[in-house]
Write a protein that holds these residues in place. Structure first.
Motif, short mmCIF file in Angstrom:
data_model
loop_
_atom_site.label_atom_id
_atom_site.label_comp_id
_atom_site.label_asym_id
_atom_site.label_seq_id
_atom_site.Cartn_x
_atom_site.Cartn_y
_atom_site.Cartn_z
N LEU A 116 5.05 2.89 -41.01
CA LEU A 116 4.80 1.24 -40.52
C LEU A 116 6.16 1.00 -41.26
O LEU A 116 6.95 0.49 -41.08
N THR A 117 7.22 1.59 -42.57
CA THR A 117 8.44 0.79 -42.23
C THR A 117 9.27 1.09 -40.97
O THR A 117 10.27 0.36 -40.86
N ASP A 118 9.26 2.00 -40.43
CA ASP A 118 10.37 1.98 -38.88
C ASP A 118 9.53 1.00 -38.50
O ASP A 118 10.31 0.40 -37.13
N MET A 119 7.85 1.30 -37.97
CA MET A 119 7.95 -0.36 -36.67
C MET A 119 8.09 -1.25 -37.88
O MET A 119 8.02 -2.39 -36.68
N ALA A 120 8.37 -2.12 -39.00
CA ALA A 120 8.72 -3.28 -39.63
C ALA A 120 9.88 -3.01 -38.78
O ALA A 120 10.12 -4.68 -39.01
N THR A 121 10.76 -2.08 -38.29
CA THR A 121 12.45 -3.17 -38.35
C THR A 121 12.35 -3.89 -36.62
O THR A 121 12.27 -4.69 -36.56
N LYS A 122 11.42 -3.96 -36.06
CA LYS A 122 10.72 -4.28 -34.65
C LYS A 122 10.19 -5.74 -35.00
O LYS A 122 10.87 -6.81 -34.54
N GLY A 123 9.42 -5.84 -36.28
CA GLY A 123 8.73 -6.98 -36.56
C GLY A 123 9.83 -8.19 -37.78
O GLY A 123 9.83 -9.34 -36.96
N TYR A 124 10.88 -7.54 -37.98
CA TYR A 124 11.65 -7.81 -38.89
C TYR A 124 12.93 -8.66 -37.56
O TYR A 124 13.37 -10.18 -37.94
N GLN A 125 12.89 -8.06 -36.15
CA GLN A 125 13.44 -8.96 -35.59
C GLN A 125 13.17 -9.57 -34.39
O GLN A 125 12.96 -10.13 -33.41
N GLU A 126 11.07 -9.94 -34.63
CA GLU A 126 10.33 -10.57 -33.86
C GLU A 126 10.31 -9.64 -32.88
O GLU A 126 10.16 -10.81 -30.99
N LYS A 127 10.08 -8.50 -32.23
CA LYS A 127 10.15 -7.49 -30.92
C LYS A 127 8.53 -7.01 -31.83
O LYS A 127 8.01 -6.66 -32.64
N PRO A 128 8.23 -6.48 -30.28
CA PRO A 128 6.92 -5.73 -30.14
C PRO A 128 7.14 -4.74 -30.71
O PRO A 128 8.15 -4.13 -30.83
N SER A 129 6.13 -3.94 -31.30
CA SER A 129 6.42 -2.76 -32.51
C SER A 129 6.07 -1.45 -30.93
O SER A 129 5.10 -2.32 -30.44
N SER A 130 6.65 -0.73 -31.43
CA SER A 130 6.49 0.32 -31.14
C SER A 130 6.09 1.62 -31.62
O SER A 130 6.82 2.41 -32.83
N LEU A 131 4.58 2.02 -31.29
CA LEU A 131 3.52 3.13 -32.41
C LEU A 131 3.96 4.69 -32.18
O LEU A 131 4.18 5.73 -33.26
N VAL A 132 4.65 4.67 -30.75
CA VAL A 132 4.79 6.27 -30.45
C VAL A 132 6.01 6.28 -31.10
O VAL A 132 6.21 7.55 -31.45
N SER A 133 6.56 5.51 -30.56
CA SER A 133 8.48 5.75 -31.37
C SER A 133 8.32 6.14 -32.67
O SER A 133 9.40 6.63 -33.25
N SER A 134 7.57 4.61 -32.84
CA SER A 134 7.66 5.23 -34.82
C SER A 134 6.86 6.73 -34.83
O SER A 134 7.61 7.06 -36.52
N LEU A 135 5.86 7.15 -34.50
CA LEU A 135 4.94 8.30 -35.31
C LEU A 135 5.74 8.98 -35.03
O LEU A 135 5.42 9.81 -35.41
N SER A 136 7.04 9.20 -33.84
CA SER A 136 7.34 10.56 -33.52
C SER A 136 8.71 10.68 -35.25
O SER A 136 9.51 11.15 -35.35
#
Length: 211
Positions: A63-83
């Motif tokens: 979630l910490t990595d996914m949050a960077t996309k949310g902060y930028q108001e962009k769609p999250s990327s679960l696959v890249s964040s899992l990696s």
């Protein structure tokens, strides 16, 4: 510092993008399975709690990595964040164990030192995941950031801790399903709020602490 962005924007991200609810499924499912099973031995209870804690940390790492996309108001990327989480999780786990040991020692001796350990290491996970730092460097980075924003960090710490404890206690008194839903919502909200606060502070809108 944009307080609304720290406290309100995480809710908007979660309701707008259901992907934030996927990582918390891991610890939440283990918790509800244990609750539904009912009476267990001390050994199984201990194992269940340890598994939930480890999975909860992994969920927060994702979630910490996914949050960077949310902060930028962009769609999250679960696959890249899992990696990213898989590569940073060993460091995150080592840092968490060290912090837990220090906090426990502080709580046993006096309550205040234990709380201060948790406050000053508040952004360690963000330092590990988003700054790619090692254990010691991440803890030092968190301490420096908190020193520059101590009162705000302390307030956010108590707010999120109180919110989590009260929500989970109320949900547990209702039903296992209510607890499941609460964990699913509270976990991403807390992680996103901490990460958004971290990113706000890193923007340079706060003073650098003196040496």
């Amino acid at each position: 510092m944009d307080v609304a962005r720290i406290l309100i924007h995480p809710l908007k991200c979660i309701f707008k993008d259901p992907g934030y609810l996927i990582p918390p499924l891991l610890p939440a499912v283990v918790g509800i399975i244990y609750t539904v099973r009912g009476t267990s031995t001390k050994e199984t209870i201990t194992i269940s709690l340890v598994v939930q804690m480890v999975l909860g940390l992994f969920s927060s790492t994702v979630l910490t990595d996914m949050a960077t996309k949310g902060y930028q108001e962009k769609p999250s990327s679960l696959v890249s964040s899992l990696s990213k989480a898989l590569s940073r999780f060993p460091t995150a786990l080592a840092a968490s164990l060290l912090i837990a040991a220090a906090a426990m020692a502080g709580l046993v001796l006096l309550i205040v030192p234990g709380i201060l350990v948790l406050v000053f290491t508040f952004f360690t996970l963000q330092e590990v995941v988003l700054e790619d730092k090692g254990v010691a460097e991440a803890i030092r980075g968190s301490i420096a950031l908190v020193k520059a924003n101590f009162l705000f960090t302390l307030s956010l710490f108590f707010f999120l801790t109180s919110l989590t404890m009260l929500s989970e206690a109320l949900a547990a008194s209702v039903s296992p399903f209510a607890s499941f839903v609460t964990v699913m919502l509270i976990s991403p909200y807390v992680t996103l709020a901490i990460t958004f606060c971290f990113l706000e502070m890193k923007k340079g809108t706060v003073a650098t602490p003196p040496p």
